[in-house]
Structure formats: structure tokens, C-alpha cells
Design a protein around this motif. Structure first.
Motif, PDB file in Angstrom:
ATOM      1  N   VAL A   1       0.883  -1.199  -0.082  1.00  0.00           N
ATOM      2  CA  VAL A   1       0.136   0.068   0.132  1.00  0.00           C
ATOM      3  C   VAL A   1       0.911   1.231  -0.053  1.00  0.00           C
ATOM      4  N   VAL A   2       1.965   1.188   0.840  1.00  0.00           N
ATOM      5  CA  VAL A   2       2.785   2.430   0.818  1.00  0.00           C
ATOM      6  C   VAL A   2       3.486   2.722  -0.357  1.00  0.00           C
ATOM      7  N   LEU A   3       3.752   1.530  -1.369  1.00  0.00           N
ATOM      8  CA  LEU A   3       4.306   1.847  -2.575  1.00  0.00           C
ATOM      9  C   LEU A   3       3.448   2.387  -3.503  1.00  0.00           C
ATOM     10  N   TYR A   4       2.250   1.834  -3.628  1.00  0.00           N
ATOM     11  CA  TYR A   4       1.131   2.146  -4.414  1.00  0.00           C
ATOM     12  C   TYR A   4       0.583   3.583  -4.299  1.00  0.00           C
ATOM     13  N   ALA A   5       0.374   3.858  -3.009  1.00  0.00           N
ATOM     14  CA  ALA A   5      -0.484   5.139  -2.892  1.00  0.00           C
ATOM     15  C   ALA A   5       0.219   6.298  -3.384  1.00  0.00           C
ATOM     16  N   PRO A   6       1.616   6.517  -3.209  1.00  0.00           N
ATOM     17  CA  PRO A   6       2.239   7.754  -3.669  1.00  0.00           C
ATOM     18  C   PRO A   6       2.440   7.563  -5.212  1.00  0.00           C
ATOM     19  N   ALA A   7       2.521   6.663  -5.852  1.00  0.00           N
ATOM     20  CA  ALA A   7       2.597   6.208  -7.084  1.00  0.00           C
ATOM     21  C   ALA A   7       1.482   6.718  -7.981  1.00  0.00           C
ATOM     22  N   LEU A   8       0.298   6.229  -7.239  1.00  0.00           N
ATOM     23  CA  LEU A   8      -0.948   6.750  -7.741  1.00  0.00           C
ATOM     24  C   LEU A   8      -1.376   8.249  -7.847  1.00  0.00           C
ATOM     25  N   ALA A   9      -0.945   8.816  -6.661  1.00  0.00           N
ATOM     26  CA  ALA A   9      -0.950  10.319  -6.452  1.00  0.00           C
ATOM     27  C   ALA A   9      -0.117  10.862  -7.749  1.00  0.00           C
ATOM     28  N   LEU A  10       1.140  10.570  -7.829  1.00  0.00           N
ATOM     29  CA  LEU A  10       1.873  11.025  -8.782  1.00  0.00           C
ATOM     30  C   LEU A  10       1.430  10.898 -10.335  1.00  0.00           C
TER      31      LEU A  10
ATOM     32  N   SER B   1       6.594   3.397 -12.246  1.00  0.00           N
ATOM     33  CA  SER B   1       7.469   3.871 -10.815  1.00  0.00           C
ATOM     34  C   SER B   1       7.094   2.923  -9.999  1.00  0.00           C
ATOM     35  N   VAL B   2       5.975   2.106  -9.996  1.00  0.00           N
ATOM     36  CA  VAL B   2       6.010   1.156  -8.890  1.00  0.00           C
ATOM     37  C   VAL B   2       7.114   0.007  -8.987  1.00  0.00           C
ATOM     38  N   LEU B   3       7.212  -0.594 -10.233  1.00  0.00           N
ATOM     39  CA  LEU B   3       8.291  -1.499 -10.529  1.00  0.00           C
ATOM     40  C   LEU B   3       9.632  -0.919 -10.184  1.00  0.00           C
ATOM     41  N   ALA B   4       9.865   0.293 -10.580  1.00  0.00           N
ATOM     42  CA  ALA B   4      11.234   0.663 -10.291  1.00  0.00           C
ATOM     43  C   ALA B   4      11.707   0.744  -8.866  1.00  0.00           C
ATOM     44  N   ILE B   5      10.734   1.261  -8.190  1.00  0.00           N
ATOM     45  CA  ILE B   5      10.998   1.488  -6.742  1.00  0.00           C
ATOM     46  C   ILE B   5      11.054  -0.002  -6.128  1.00  0.00           C
ATOM     47  N   GLY B   6      10.040  -0.671  -6.404  1.00  0.00           N
ATOM     48  CA  GLY B   6      10.023  -2.088  -5.880  1.00  0.00           C
ATOM     49  C   GLY B   6      11.378  -2.941  -6.179  1.00  0.00           C
ATOM     50  N   LEU B   7      11.778  -2.691  -7.396  1.00  0.00           N
ATOM     51  CA  LEU B   7      12.928  -3.660  -7.680  1.00  0.00           C
ATOM     52  C   LEU B   7      13.948  -3.128  -7.194  1.00  0.00           C
ATOM     53  N   VAL B   8      14.370  -1.636  -7.345  1.00  0.00           N
ATOM     54  CA  VAL B   8      15.565  -1.228  -6.857  1.00  0.00           C
ATOM     55  C   VAL B   8      15.556  -1.261  -5.339  1.00  0.00           C
ATOM     56  N   CYS B   9      14.732  -1.251  -4.509  1.00  0.00           N
ATOM     57  CA  CYS B   9      14.418  -1.475  -3.112  1.00  0.00           C
ATOM     58  C   CYS B   9      14.863  -3.034  -2.697  1.00  0.00           C
TER      59      CYS B   9
ATOM     60  N   LEU C   1      11.244   4.645  -0.584  1.00  0.00           N
ATOM     61  CA  LEU C   1      12.197   3.693  -0.468  1.00  0.00           C
ATOM     62  C   LEU C   1      12.913   3.261   0.697  1.00  0.00           C
ATOM     63  N   SER C   2      12.861   4.290   1.900  1.00  0.00           N
ATOM     64  CA  SER C   2      13.359   4.071   3.028  1.00  0.00           C
ATOM     65  C   SER C   2      12.481   3.147   4.012  1.00  0.00           C
ATOM     66  N   THR C   3      10.932   3.263   3.770  1.00  0.00           N
ATOM     67  CA  THR C   3      10.175   2.504   4.449  1.00  0.00           C
ATOM     68  C   THR C   3      10.108   1.395   4.116  1.00  0.00           C
ATOM     69  N   ILE C   4      10.205   1.128   2.651  1.00  0.00           N
ATOM     70  CA  ILE C   4       9.926  -0.470   2.200  1.00  0.00           C
ATOM     71  C   ILE C   4      11.049  -1.236   2.515  1.00  0.00           C
ATOM     72  N   SER C   5      12.378  -0.621   2.101  1.00  0.00           N
ATOM     73  CA  SER C   5      13.598  -1.378   2.561  1.00  0.00           C
ATOM     74  C   SER C   5      13.852  -1.711   3.860  1.00  0.00           C
ATOM     75  N   SER C   6      13.324  -1.040   4.764  1.00  0.00           N
ATOM     76  CA  SER C   6      13.300  -1.312   5.938  1.00  0.00           C
ATOM     77  C   SER C   6      12.380  -2.462   6.496  1.00  0.00           C
TER      78      SER C   6
ATOM     79  N   LEU D   1       5.312  -6.228  -4.372  1.00  0.00           N
ATOM     80  CA  LEU D   1       4.745  -5.942  -5.604  1.00  0.00           C
ATOM     81  C   LEU D   1       3.519  -6.542  -5.878  1.00  0.00           C
ATOM     82  N   ALA D   2       3.248  -7.650  -5.453  1.00  0.00           N
ATOM     83  CA  ALA D   2       1.780  -8.287  -5.624  1.00  0.00           C
ATOM     84  C   ALA D   2       0.829  -7.651  -4.654  1.00  0.00           C
ATOM     85  N   MET D   3       1.147  -7.137  -3.663  1.00  0.00           N
ATOM     86  CA  MET D   3       0.383  -6.209  -2.570  1.00  0.00           C
ATOM     87  C   MET D   3       0.051  -4.978  -3.298  1.00  0.00           C
ATOM     88  N   ALA D   4       0.964  -4.386  -3.956  1.00  0.00           N
ATOM     89  CA  ALA D   4       0.697  -3.035  -4.627  1.00  0.00           C
ATOM     90  C   ALA D   4      -0.356  -3.234  -5.829  1.00  0.00           C
TER      91      ALA D   4
END
Length: 630
Positions: free
Chosen positions: A141-150, A161-169, A346-351, A393-396
Motif C-alpha cells: 500500500v505504501v508503494l502504490y499510494a504515492p505512485a497513484l497520486a503522482l 514507477s511502482v516496479l522501479a521503486i520495488g525492484l531497486v528496493c 524507498l526508506s520505508t519499504i527497504s526497512s 509488488l503483488a500487494m501493490a
């Protein structure tokens, strides 16, 4: 809705954030110990100093939700939310002087190992599963919500953007371990500060200076005074924010695995405590930046509300619209703010990935596969980080299909923080609590949390006084309550409700306190009914019995009967002292001599180890554990 677009330079800056974050992960994957042990991969080899730890503690829960939500809150309702900063004082002092010493001296890897030491394995497994459930839902959810707004405001490709952030993380977390996560957090914190400062500076200049910003906000009633209304059903008051916020902070900085793991990665207990002190002014700065962005946004638009005029559809899009509006003539700066936004993600999801891999390995795998080699355990930990990245990514994707149910999914995260805080407080502060009381209390707390959370969601969805999508997303800079704010109706002049609907209107800032209190009260009642823990059965290293001091007015025999004081077993003390002495190391590397009680630089053995000589951690320069200090 009017849509704005990025320039080439904006895309370059955004791509640079992803490349540098990945590069930090690769650097730590191929340098130092190369992440060959679980200690290095999960705990950064317990070698981190206080400054990067503090910035990582800050970045971990300074999510994209906070960057979007706090300014929207200030724009809509004024600066009352700023009083939340008062709660940071006790919210960080208590973890620094109670939770950190206990967890650090027990040499834990997973926070939930404490629950087995204090209660039993069932409590540990239940706590672990609850945490995993909480984090898995939140990461997507925390990955999808800002991407949706953007996507809605700028047209930036949603799933790209979702895949880029998720995969890099996933890449830098799996390759570089906790050390890479911490140092990328440091880099991303700088980016977050830079992005918000750029918006404040440019916006202030466009309005005519900070004095003009403040004057316009004051005229519009956005500068709030002290509201001492004690009603817990009022959304934001001085008491709600400054006292209810303490429990929110404790759930986050006291017992959350992602934060505790950072304390445990410190090179010494002192460094861990100092990091907690350093994060205090940083939290205040973050809160101030978010509030200032909101004030500048109000001064810029005044009563020309982008939401009311149809320029945006939800309040979480307002900040992005404002940024694109004022920075559209300055190529690169919109990209900097988007980099700031996704640095929070990134910081939230990687943690989350790293902490999920840690609890899964330490609580659900290692105890049942004791013969597993260190190299295999490390490889499996990396595999778990990758697996949780895929699950994220599946949850997103699932979040994208939820529609209005997305708010309920977000609320699940916030519901769990309070009960988990409650079971730790029950164990640490109440020596009389037994395992039956702890498990019953945790289950009761979770039931109560879901009851209030879901009841609040349902009661406000038919029909709400304002559109559900017009609620705000204020955040303390943490994950524990960000989700819950989507459930709270924002109208200040709401109709008086009664019965269960009144109960469901409890301010979200009291949720953590209410649910943790439920765990403690139910846990104590059940413990006394089933027979409280006997003093000799309580490990003195797992408690901080303050009640014996607070209830000094009771006769001594009653305090003893309530098990407020746990006598130290002399044989256990001698065994522990002997075990620590076996390390034969002082801070400077010399042999330990003299009375054990005077040794202050020998580390206790990690959980489950009885031979100090076999543990490399024993040889580290860390303060000795004095059981009598608790």
C-alpha cells in the motif's frame, strides 16, 4: 483535472536517485565482509555509529504518506497538528532508557525473541505472525499510494514507477543487507530535506516572504492556539496530540522490529541511546518542514482550494499539484521533489523487507532448523528479502484493485501497533504477568483494535459528512498511525453521536494507547486468575519493575505478593558473570582481570549461546550486562 508533465531533467534526477540507491547496495555487497554472515546481513555486524543510525531511524518511517499528508492536514485544518512534537520528548526518552537497554543487553536479533524469554514460544510466534501480517499489507500500500497520486497529477507511468521503486528496493536490500539499508536511508534523508526545502523556499518567494505567509495563514484561521479540550473523541487537541502521541511513538520507536533492529546494530549500547537522542531534533525538523509546506501552500492558494475547484480529486494529490504548479518554470526541481517523495517510499519499504526477513529467519526458521550452517542461513535471509520484495509488488497490485477498501487495508497496519506495544509493556513493567495472560491480552487487544478500526470505517462510509476521499493523511513520520488517519472524518463541526458510533469516533491518536491498555489490563486480570508468575521464575534481565517504586505506599508484604520485585538468583548471577568473564577481552583488546562487577566492556552472549568463547560477538567492545541494574 489539469495534468502537468516532467521535463527531461526531472526524469534524470529521479533516475539518479534509483541508480545511487542501487549503487550503495552493490558497494556493501562487494566490500567488507560481503554479507557472508547473518550478523552482518541482518545487523550490520553490530558496527554502526550513532549518526547514520539516527538518520536511518528518522527515514524508516518518514514515509511518502507523511510527505503528502502533513502539508494537506495543515492546509485544511491549521497548525494544531504541530503540537504532536511535544509527544516526541517522552516518546523517545522512554525507548532510550528502558527498551533499548533491555533489548541490547539481551543481544537479540528479533524483537520477538524477548517474548519467548519473558513468556513462552507461543507468545513469540504469535507476535511474529502479527508483525508479518502488519508489514506485508503495508508495504504494498505504501508503494502504490504515492505512485497513484503522482500518476494522477503528472502523468508519470503508474506501474513503471511502482516496479522501479520495488525492484531497486529489493536489489539493494537483498545484496547489501542492513548496512546498505542504513546508508541509503542517510542518502534518502538528505534528498527528502532538499526536496521539501526547495518547495518552501520557492513557494515563500512567490508569496512574498515568510512574514506574508504567516500573516495570510493567520487571517485564514490556520494558526492554531492551544486547545485544552480533554474530550478523547475530538480529533486533534493538545492532549490528544501530546499524550496520545506518546503511545504512537512508543509503538514505533520502542518495540517495532524495523527500529529495534537499528538499535541492535549499534556498536555499543551507548551509541544506540545517543542515536535516539539525535533523532529527536531531526523529528522536530521533519515535522516543521511538513507544516511549513502546508502553510506556504495555503498562503499561495488562499481560499482558491485546488480540491474544491476540481484541479485534484483527493487531498493527497494537493501537495504534488502545488509542487508542479510553483516549480513548473524551474526544470529539475519537480524531479527533486519526486525524488524526495520516493526516497520516503524507498526508506520505508527497504526497512520493511529487512525486518521481515529478520523475524522470519530468527523466529520461524532457525528455531526449527538448528543444524543449518551460517552460510546457508545467510543465503536464505537474502532469499527471504527477495521474496518479500516480490510479495510487496503483488500487494501493490492487490491495492490497485481494492478501490475504497484500500482505506480499510491501510487501517489494518495502524490497528496492530498498539497491541504489540501492550504485550511488551506487560512483560517489561509487570513481573507478575504470565504467558497465559500475555497471549490472552494480545488477542484481546487485536480484537479490540479491529473492532474499533473496522467499526469506524463502516460507520463513516454511509453516508459521511464529507467525502471519504477528502480525509487527510497526517503522519508523525511513522507507519504506525499513517494508515489510521484515512479513517477519521475531518469535519470539526460534526453532529453529536451516541452509542457505538460515538465509541467509533475515538480520535485515531488514542488508538495506540487504548489498544495497548487493553492488552495490559486483560493480561493482568488473566494472570491473577490463572496464578501470577513466581519471582523465581522471572528472568530479571527481561523486566524493568517501576511499579514497586510507584506503589511505595503499599505494605512490603503486598508488594511482594504482587510480584513487583524479582529477587536475583545467585547461582544464575554467578553463571552469567562466569560466562561473560570467559570472553577475556576488554575494550582495548586486553585480558579481563579483577572483580566481574567492575568489568564494564564485556558483552553478554547472544540469545541461546552458553559458551562465550564460541561467540565472536562476545569479543566486541560493549558494556557488560548487569542484571542487578534492572
Amino acid at each position: 483535472m489539469a495534468q502537468m508533465y516532467f521535463s527531461t531533467l526531472d526524469y534524470v534526477i529521479f533516475a539518479l536517485l534509483l541508480v545511487l540507491s542501487s549503487g550503495i547496495g552493490l558497494f556493501y555487497a562487494f566490500t567488507g565482509g560481503r554479507q557472508r554472515t547473518t550478523q552482518e546481513f541482518l545487523l550490520a555486524d553490530r558496527s554502526m555509529s550513532c549518526l547514520p543510525l539516527a538518520l536511518s531511524l528518522l527515514a524508516t518511517f518518514q514515509s511518502a504518506v507523511a510527505i503528502l499528508g502533513v502539508p494537506a492536514e495543515i492546509y485544511t485544518y491549521g497548525t494544531q497538528y504541530w503540537f504532536l512534537g511535544i509527544s516526541y520528548i517522552l516518546g523517545l526518552l522512554i525507548p532510550a532508557h528502558i527498551f533499548i537497554p533491555i533489548f541490547y543487553r539481551l543481544r537479540l536479533t528479533s524483537t520477538y525473541q524477548y517474548l519467548e524469554l519473558r513468556f513462552n514460544k507461543t507468545a513469540r510466534i504469535l507476535g511474529t505472525i502479527t508483525f508479518i501480517f502488519q508489514m506485508v499489507i503495508y508495504t504494498g500500500v505504501v508503494l502504490y499510494a504515492p505512485a497513484l497520486a503522482l500518476n494522477a497529477v503528472t502523468g508519470l507511468d503508474l506501474w513503471g514507477s511502482v516496479l522501479a521503486i520495488g525492484l531497486v528496493c529489493t536489489v539493494y536490500t537483498a545484496l547489501g543487507g542492513l548496512k546498505a539499508v542504513i546508508w541509503t536511508d542517510v542518502f534518502q534523508t538528505v534528498v527528502m530535506f532538499a526536496g521539501q526545502l526547495a518547495v518552501i523556499v520557492v513557494g515563500t518567494l512567490r508569496v512574498g516572504g515568510m512574514e506574508q505567509v504567516w500573516s495570510i495563514a493567520q487571517e485564514g484561521g490556520r494558526i492554531s492556539g492551544f486547545d485544552f479540550n480533554p474530550d478523547p473523541f475530538e480529533r486533534h487537541t493538545f492532549w490528544t496530540l501530546s499524550f496520545g502521541g506518546i503511545f504512537v511513538m512508543l509503538a514505533l520507536y520502542g518495540v517495532n522490529q524495523a527500529q529495534v533492529q537499528r538499535y541492535l546494530s549499534a556498536r555499543s549500547e551507548r551509541e544506540a541511546i545517543i542515536s535516539c537522542y539525535v533523532v529527536f531534533p531531526c523529528q522536530q525538523i521533519v515535522l516543521a518542514l511538513g507544516c511549513l509546506v502546508g502553510l506556504v501552500m495555503y498562503a499561495y492558494y488562499k481560499e482558491d482550494n485546488p480540491l474544491a475547484n476540481g484541479y485534484v480529486k483527493t487531498t493527497d494529490q494537493m501537495v504534488l499539484y502545488f509542487v508542479m504548479d510553483i516549480l513548473k518554470d524551474l526544470p529539475g526541481l519537480p524531479g527533486l521533489f519526486v525524488a524526495c517523495l520516493f526516497s520516503g517510499a524507498l526508506s520505508t519499504i527497504s526497512s520493511a523487507f529487512n525486518s521481515l526477513a529478520t523475524v522470519t529467519m530468527e523466529d520461524l526458521i532457525k528455531p526449527y532448523f538448528t543444524a543449518m550452517t551460517e552460510s546457508r542461513a545467510t543465503l536464505l535471509s537474502k532469499g527471504l528479502a527477495v521474496a518479500y520484495g516480490i510479495i510487496c509488488l503483488a500487494m501493490a497490485y492487490i491495492a490497485s484493485q481494492m478501490g475504497s477498501v484500500l482505506q480499510a487495508a491501510l487501517s489494518i497496519f495502524g490497528m496492530v501497533g498498539g497491541p504489540l506495544l501492550g504485550i511488551f509493556c506487560l512483560g517489561i513493567f509487570f513481573p507478575c504477568a504470565n504467558s497465559t495472560g500475555a497471549i490472552t491480552g494480545l488477542v484481546s487487544g487485536l480484537v479490540m483494535a479491529f473492532w474499533i478500526g473496522i467499526g469506524s470505517f463502516v460507520s463513516r462510509s454511509s453516508p459521511p459528512l464529507i467525502p471519504v476521499n477528502a480525509t487527510v493523511l497526517p503522519d508523525v513520520g511513522n507507519m504506525t498511525t499513517a494508515a489510521m488517519t484515512t479513517l477519521i472524518a475531518a469535519a470539526k463541526t460534526k453532529a453529536r453521536t451516541t452509542g457505538l458510533k460515538r465509541f467509533y469516533s475515538l480520535s485515531y491518536m488514542w488508538y495506540s494507547a487504548h489498544n495497548s491498555a487493553t492488552v495490559v489490563i486483560v493480561g493482568l486480570i488473566v494472570s491473577f486468575i490463572t496464578g501470577p508468575m513466581k519471582p523465581k521464575d522471572v528472568n530479571p534481565r527481561t523486566i524493568f519493575p517501576v511499579l514497586s517504586s510507584l506503589l511505595f505506599f503499599l505494605p512490603e508484604r503486598y508488594r511482594d505478593k504482587l510480584c513487583f520485585r524479582v529477587p536475583l538468583d545467585k547461582r544464575d548471577d554467578e553463571h552469567s558473570a562466569h560466562r561473560y568473564m570467559m570472553a577475556q577481552k576488554k575494550c582495548d583488546g586486553g585480558p579481563v582481570t579483577g572483580d566481574v562487577d567492575k568489568v564494564e566492556n564485556v558483552a553478554p552472549a547472544p540469545l541461546g549461546e552458553v559458551d562465550a568463547e564460541s561467540s565472536p560477538q562476545i569479543h566486541r567492545c560493549i558494556h557488560v550486562f548487569h542484571e542487578t541494574s534492572l
